[in-house]
Design a protein around this motif. Structure first.
Motif, PDB file in Angstrom:
ATOM      1  N   UNK A 109       0.849   4.145  -2.850  1.00  0.00           N
ATOM      2  CA  UNK A 109       0.645   5.575  -2.568  1.00  0.00           C
ATOM      3  C   UNK A 109       1.819   6.396  -3.073  1.00  0.00           C
ATOM      4  N   UNK A 110       3.026   5.895  -2.885  1.00  0.00           N
ATOM      5  CA  UNK A 110       4.215   6.600  -3.346  1.00  0.00           C
ATOM      6  C   UNK A 110       4.223   6.732  -4.875  1.00  0.00           C
ATOM      7  N   UNK A 111       3.876   5.668  -5.567  1.00  0.00           N
ATOM      8  CA  UNK A 111       3.831   5.722  -7.037  1.00  0.00           C
ATOM      9  C   UNK A 111       2.752   6.693  -7.512  1.00  0.00           C
ATOM     10  N   UNK A 112       1.593   6.686  -6.883  1.00  0.00           N
ATOM     11  CA  UNK A 112       0.525   7.610  -7.261  1.00  0.00           C
ATOM     12  C   UNK A 112       0.937   9.056  -7.009  1.00  0.00           C
ATOM     13  N   UNK A 113       1.557   9.310  -5.888  1.00  0.00           N
ATOM     14  CA  UNK A 113       2.024  10.657  -5.567  1.00  0.00           C
ATOM     15  C   UNK A 113       3.123  11.093  -6.533  1.00  0.00           C
ATOM     16  N   UNK A 114       4.040  10.199  -6.827  1.00  0.00           N
ATOM     17  CA  UNK A 114       5.112  10.493  -7.778  1.00  0.00           C
ATOM     18  C   UNK A 114       4.532  10.787  -9.158  1.00  0.00           C
ATOM     19  N   UNK A 115       3.545  10.009  -9.566  1.00  0.00           N
ATOM     20  CA  UNK A 115       2.892  10.259 -10.853  1.00  0.00           C
ATOM     21  C   UNK A 115       2.229  11.615 -10.900  1.00  0.00           C
ATOM     22  N   UNK A 116       1.597  12.016  -9.804  1.00  0.00           N
ATOM     23  CA  UNK A 116       0.965  13.330  -9.750  1.00  0.00           C
ATOM     24  C   UNK A 116       2.005  14.447  -9.818  1.00  0.00           C
ATOM     25  N   UNK A 117       3.148  14.248  -9.197  1.00  0.00           N
ATOM     26  CA  UNK A 117       4.213  15.259  -9.248  1.00  0.00           C
ATOM     27  C   UNK A 117       4.845  15.331 -10.632  1.00  0.00           C
ATOM     28  N   UNK A 146       0.829  -1.197   0.000  1.00  0.00           N
ATOM     29  CA  UNK A 146       0.000   0.000   0.000  1.00  0.00           C
ATOM     30  C   UNK A 146       0.873   1.259   0.000  1.00  0.00           C
ATOM     31  N   UNK A 147       1.958   1.243   0.755  1.00  0.00           N
ATOM     32  CA  UNK A 147       2.857   2.401   0.782  1.00  0.00           C
ATOM     33  C   UNK A 147       3.511   2.612  -0.582  1.00  0.00           C
ATOM     34  N   UNK A 148       3.921   1.537  -1.229  1.00  0.00           N
ATOM     35  CA  UNK A 148       4.501   1.640  -2.568  1.00  0.00           C
ATOM     36  C   UNK A 148       3.462   2.184  -3.551  1.00  0.00           C
TER      37      UNK A 148
END
Length: 109
Positions: A45-53, A41-43
């Motif tokens: 969320x991190x990928x989704x956040x990175x994609x948004x950035x 789940x952390x990975x």
């Protein structure tokens, strides 16, 4: 000792099949399941956040957003497999009350 356990549990006539041994060997303990869920789940969320950035990068930003956001969603959904197990997760996703939502979500990915 194993024979004694089988006799006391009433399973002395049957030897465990190969499939039962594989299931016993691959089943995870509750602590391992929770750790796997949290990590996946952390990975996600991190990928989704990175994609948004990465969306704001000129020219290739949209493609990077799509890739990382999709991987993040897949990882987040996959994290629940640790808690429920793959078959139970699939059965619940494709129940009649959740079928439309599942199809919309899969098509959106």
């Amino acid at each position: 000792m194993d024979k004694l356990k089988r006799v006391l549990s009433g399973r002395d006539a049957e030897e465990p099949s190969g499939l039962a041994e594989v299931i016993d060997a691959t089943s995870l303990g509750w602590g391992t399941r929770v750790k796997g869920f949290i990590a996946c789940f952390a990975i996600g969320c991190l990928c989704s956040l990175l994609g948004s950035c990465l969306l704001w990068i000129p020219k290739k930003g949209l493609m990077l957003f799509a890739v990382f956001y999709t991987l993040g969603n897949i990882a987040s959904i996959g994290s629940t497999l640790f808690l429920m197990g793959p078959m139970k997760q699939l059965k619940r996703m494709f129940e009649p009350t959740r079928l439309i939502a599942t199809i919309v979500m899969l098509v959106s990915i």
